[in-house]
Design a protein around this motif. Sequence first.
Motif, PDB file in Angstrom:
ATOM      1  N   SER A   1       2.862   3.784  10.459  1.00 15.44           N
ATOM      2  CA  SER A   1       3.235   3.123   9.213  1.00 15.44           C
ATOM      3  C   SER A   1       4.043   4.060   8.324  1.00 15.44           C
ATOM      4  N   ARG A   2       4.842   3.457   7.426  1.00 20.60           N
ATOM      5  CA  ARG A   2       5.740   4.245   6.590  1.00 20.60           C
ATOM      6  C   ARG A   2       5.548   3.853   5.123  1.00 20.60           C
ATOM      7  N   SER A   3       6.564   3.995   4.310  1.00 18.63           N
ATOM      8  CA  SER A   3       6.417   3.753   2.874  1.00 18.63           C
ATOM      9  C   SER A   3       7.464   2.787   2.364  1.00 18.63           C
ATOM     10  N   ARG A   4       7.052   1.906   1.466  1.00 16.07           N
ATOM     11  CA  ARG A   4       7.983   1.037   0.761  1.00 16.07           C
ATOM     12  C   ARG A   4       8.462   1.671  -0.546  1.00 16.07           C
ATOM     13  N   THR A   5       7.773   2.706  -0.994  1.00 17.64           N
ATOM     14  CA  THR A   5       8.083   3.372  -2.255  1.00 17.64           C
ATOM     15  C   THR A   5       8.549   4.793  -1.987  1.00 17.64           C
ATOM     16  N   PRO A   6       9.210   5.436  -2.962  1.00 21.70           N
ATOM     17  CA  PRO A   6       9.704   6.790  -2.721  1.00 21.70           C
ATOM     18  C   PRO A   6       8.627   7.811  -2.413  1.00 21.70           C
ATOM     19  N   LYS A   7       7.372   7.523  -2.849  1.00 24.47           N
ATOM     20  CA  LYS A   7       6.295   8.486  -2.606  1.00 24.47           C
ATOM     21  C   LYS A   7       4.984   7.762  -2.341  1.00 24.47           C
ATOM     22  N   LEU A   8       4.196   8.318  -1.434  1.00 31.55           N
ATOM     23  CA  LEU A   8       2.826   7.880  -1.188  1.00 31.55           C
ATOM     24  C   LEU A   8       1.875   9.009  -1.572  1.00 31.55           C
ATOM     25  N   LEU A   9       0.744   8.662  -2.133  1.00 31.52           N
ATOM     26  CA  LEU A   9      -0.328   9.613  -2.393  1.00 31.52           C
ATOM     27  C   LEU A   9      -1.456   9.316  -1.416  1.00 31.52           C
ATOM     28  N   LEU A  10      -1.747  10.269  -0.522  1.00 31.21           N
ATOM     29  CA  LEU A  10      -2.718  10.062   0.533  1.00 31.21           C
ATOM     30  C   LEU A  10      -3.928  10.964   0.350  1.00 31.21           C
ATOM     31  N   ASP A  11      -5.044  10.506   0.836  1.00 38.11           N
ATOM     32  CA  ASP A  11      -6.295  11.266   0.728  1.00 38.11           C
ATOM     33  C   ASP A  11      -6.398  12.234   1.895  1.00 38.11           C
ATOM     34  N   LEU A  12      -5.528  13.236   1.867  1.00 44.17           N
ATOM     35  CA  LEU A  12      -5.502  14.255   2.904  1.00 44.17           C
ATOM     36  C   LEU A  12      -5.422  15.637   2.252  1.00 44.17           C
TER      37      LEU A  12
END
Length: 337
Positions: free
Chosen positions: A326-337
């Motif tokens: 999976s990828r992103s629809r927005t310029p940035k993703l915030l992930l719990d990593l």
Amino acid sequence: MSSNPDDEYRTRSSGGASAPAGGEGEQDLLLTAKTVAADGVVVLTLRHPAGAALPSWEPGAHVDLLLRPDLVRQYSLCGDPADRTELRVAVLRETAGRGGSAYVHDELPVGATVRVRGPRNSFALLPAKRYLFIAGGIGITPIVPMLAAAEAAGADWRLVYGGRSRASMAFRTELRQRYGDRVSIQPQDETGLLDLPTLLADPDPDRLVYCCGPEPLLGAVQDNCRQWPAGTLRVERFAPKTFDEPVRRESFEVELARSGRTLTVPPDRSILQVVEEAGIPVLSSCQEGTCGTCETAVLGGTPEHRDSLLTDEEQAANDTMMICVSRSRTPKLLLDL
């Protein structure tokens, strides 16, 4: 587990949230038996070399077999969850596969030590008054323990089991002997394709439909269940879905909340690849969006879901994603990593 060329992935497409059953750790088990269950299908029995109890699991669970460092495959457990002394999986030989099933059939001997990871459950059997189980070919494997659980719960259930030929259908004899007419064996060379329009003609909000098998069967079942209430169909896939080009074709950023790092994901790399290359360990397995091992919580941004696992409702929530595909629809993703 299968029709995906020798991978036999088990996923929860149209199912519920992933619910690990037992441990995610790895251990070396002993292959104590390898028996023929049907034409092209062998059943492997794995036990702890010292006789120790194995991790608990529930119907629908699968394990990863680490056959070689470069050869990891997922297989559904088809034994008895109450028997903590052994794990059983069935493996279909795939002539057009990538080598996993051929290795199991031709090179893996009884007495060999097999590294096993799991079990984990992405295709859990949920409580219901009534069940309709539909299996195609090796897709019978996760269904076998589900039948026993439905029977023990006193539920009203029925199994319709199709395959290319009677000889290719694993467990057909024992299922008929144990459950009688509730099991309908329908080889394609004798009866044709399953009559899904008739089988699924009457939507029943109190009945759950569980289906596992090759993609044409899954697609036909989904088409015939469009009038059924949301959440009544549970499907497990062998192979990933086919997607168009990503919505966002340029690079995007992923901010890792726990690691305190921000990484750039280019168009030709997955989030998983970028994160691993940055030295941040993430548990993964299939890398096709089918097994659920790399599922990661999304804390911000909007993912573009390209997995074959999450339900429409789960994808719409945008609170988790499979970072291998999976990828992103927005310029940035915030992930719990």
